[in-house]
Design an enzyme around this catalytic site. Structure first.
Site, PDB file in Angstrom:
ATOM      1  N   ARG A 190       0.843  -1.207   0.000  1.00 24.13           N
ATOM      2  CA  ARG A 190       0.000   0.000   0.000  1.00 24.13           C
ATOM      3  C   ARG A 190       0.877   1.255   0.000  1.00 24.13           C
ATOM      4  NH1 ARG A 190      -5.011  -1.861   0.167  1.00 24.13           N
ATOM      5  NH2 ARG A 190      -5.286  -3.875   1.220  1.00 24.13           N
ATOM      6  N   ASP A 191       0.452   2.234  -0.813  1.00 23.11           N
ATOM      7  CA  ASP A 191       1.175   3.508  -0.862  1.00 23.11           C
ATOM      8  C   ASP A 191       1.074   4.187   0.501  1.00 23.11           C
ATOM      9  OD1 ASP A 191       2.070   5.546  -3.433  1.00 23.11           O
ATOM     10  OD2 ASP A 191       1.693   6.462  -1.480  1.00 23.11           O
ATOM     11  N   ILE A 192       2.189   4.777   0.952  1.00 17.62           N
ATOM     12  CA  ILE A 192       2.236   5.400   2.279  1.00 17.62           C
ATOM     13  C   ILE A 192       1.400   6.691   2.317  1.00 17.62           C
ATOM     14  CG2 ILE A 192       4.273   6.886   1.953  1.00 17.62           C
ATOM     15  CD1 ILE A 192       5.311   5.704   4.642  1.00 17.62           C
ATOM     16  N   ASN A 251       4.658   6.427 -13.615  1.00 17.98           N
ATOM     17  CA  ASN A 251       5.269   7.741 -13.807  1.00 17.98           C
ATOM     18  C   ASN A 251       6.734   7.552 -14.188  1.00 17.98           C
ATOM     19  OD1 ASN A 251       2.967   9.273 -13.067  1.00 17.98           O
ATOM     20  ND2 ASN A 251       3.398   8.877 -10.908  1.00 17.98           N
ATOM     21  N   VAL A 272      10.370   8.144  -6.910  1.00 20.92           N
ATOM     22  CA  VAL A 272      11.152   6.989  -6.466  1.00 20.92           C
ATOM     23  C   VAL A 272      11.644   6.269  -7.721  1.00 20.92           C
ATOM     24  CG1 VAL A 272      11.145   4.809  -5.201  1.00 20.92           C
ATOM     25  CG2 VAL A 272       9.811   6.752  -4.340  1.00 20.92           C
ATOM     26  N   HIS A 311       7.752   1.243 -10.582  1.00 22.87           N
ATOM     27  CA  HIS A 311       6.555   0.861  -9.826  1.00 22.87           C
ATOM     28  C   HIS A 311       5.320   1.242 -10.612  1.00 22.87           C
ATOM     29  CE1 HIS A 311       7.839   4.900  -8.594  1.00 22.87           C
ATOM     30  NE2 HIS A 311       6.568   5.204  -8.443  1.00 22.87           N
ATOM     31  N   HIS A 315       1.412   2.146 -10.180  1.00 21.47           N
ATOM     32  CA  HIS A 315       0.373   2.542  -9.223  1.00 21.47           C
ATOM     33  C   HIS A 315      -0.944   1.882  -9.626  1.00 21.47           C
ATOM     34  CE1 HIS A 315       2.431   6.243  -7.502  1.00 21.47           C
ATOM     35  NE2 HIS A 315       3.123   6.107  -8.618  1.00 21.47           N
TER      36      HIS A 315
HETATM   37  P1  AMP Z   1       6.109   8.227  -8.046  1.00 19.07           P
HETATM   38  O1  AMP Z   1       5.810   9.679  -7.923  1.00 19.07           O
HETATM   39  O2  AMP Z   1       5.414   7.571  -9.202  1.00 19.07           O
HETATM   40  O3  AMP Z   1       7.600   7.956  -8.036  1.00 19.07           O
HETATM   41  O4  AMP Z   1       5.470   7.570  -6.774  1.00 19.07           O
HETATM   42  C1  AMP Z   1       6.166   7.213  -5.626  1.00 19.07           C
HETATM   43  C2  AMP Z   1       5.134   6.765  -4.625  1.00 19.07           C
HETATM   44  O5  AMP Z   1       5.794   6.106  -3.567  1.00 19.07           O
HETATM   45  C3  AMP Z   1       4.335   7.925  -3.999  1.00 19.07           C
HETATM   46  O6  AMP Z   1       2.948   7.724  -4.256  1.00 19.07           O
HETATM   47  C4  AMP Z   1       4.667   7.819  -2.514  1.00 19.07           C
HETATM   48  O7  AMP Z   1       3.574   8.141  -1.670  1.00 19.07           O
HETATM   49  C5  AMP Z   1       5.086   6.364  -2.383  1.00 19.07           C
HETATM   50  N1  AMP Z   1       5.974   6.051  -1.284  1.00 19.07           N
HETATM   51  C6  AMP Z   1       7.078   6.731  -0.902  1.00 19.07           C
HETATM   52  N2  AMP Z   1       7.668   6.133   0.151  1.00 19.07           N
HETATM   53  C7  AMP Z   1       6.915   5.050   0.447  1.00 19.07           C
HETATM   54  C8  AMP Z   1       6.987   4.034   1.441  1.00 19.07           C
HETATM   55  N3  AMP Z   1       7.973   3.994   2.352  1.00 19.07           N
HETATM   56  N4  AMP Z   1       6.024   3.079   1.464  1.00 19.07           N
HETATM   57  C9  AMP Z   1       5.013   3.113   0.562  1.00 19.07           C
HETATM   58  N5  AMP Z   1       4.904   4.031  -0.407  1.00 19.07           N
HETATM   59  C10 AMP Z   1       5.824   4.996  -0.459  1.00 19.07           C
END
Ligand code: AMP
Ligand code: ZN
Length: 113
Positions: free
Chosen positions: A30-32, A86, A95, A99, A101
């Site tokens: 799950r997204d944080i 993204n 990140v 990944h 979403h």
């Molecule tokens: P992006 O902008 O596509 O790189 O999305 C990165 C996603 O990672 C964002 O939606 C963040 O909320 C999510 N995220 C960052 N750190 C964590 C974490 N420790 N656990 C879960 N999701 C995270």
């Protein structure tokens, strides 16, 4: 694996995450900071910085099929959901570990901002 990559650390269980799926070559959690009632990230176990560096078609395909399976589990397969990857600056990639979403559980605007 990249030592300082946040999502590699989640793969290695060095930082906690709410896992919803664990497979041989990808996991989901799950997204944080969820942007929808269901917001799950599906990632490869291997460190791939972005879609630009991805080369394994079965792995990239599996990310989508795992998302579809999780959508069924979460009860949003019929109401609908969106999958998003993204890539780099203009898409706001934060990140740099590939990944996908999975977003759903509410109506999602189109086009995205
Ligand atoms: P992006 O902008 O596509 O790189 O999305 C990165 C996603 O990672 C964002 O939606 C963040 O909320 C999510 N995220 C960052 N750190 C964590 C974490 N420790 N656990 C879960 N999701 C995270
Ligand atoms: Zn990584």
């Amino acid at each position: 694996m990249a030592d300082d990559c946040l999502f590699c650390k989640i793969v290695r269980r060095e930082i906690p995450a709410k896992l919803v799926y664990e497979g041989d070559d990808c996991i989901a959690f799950r997204d944080i900071d969820p942007k929808a009632p269901v917001h799950v990230l599906v990632i490869p176990r291997a460190h791939v910085p972005s879609l630009n560096e991805a080369s394994d078609p079965s792995l990239v395909g599996r990310l989508s099929l795992v998302a579809a399976e999780i959508a069924r589990q979460e009860g949003i397969a019929e109401t609908g959901y969106r999958t998003v990857v993204n890539t780099n600056r203009d898409a706001g990639q934060a990140v740099f570990h590939l990944h996908l979403h999975l977003l759903g559980g509410r109506s999602l605007a189109w086009p995205p901002g």
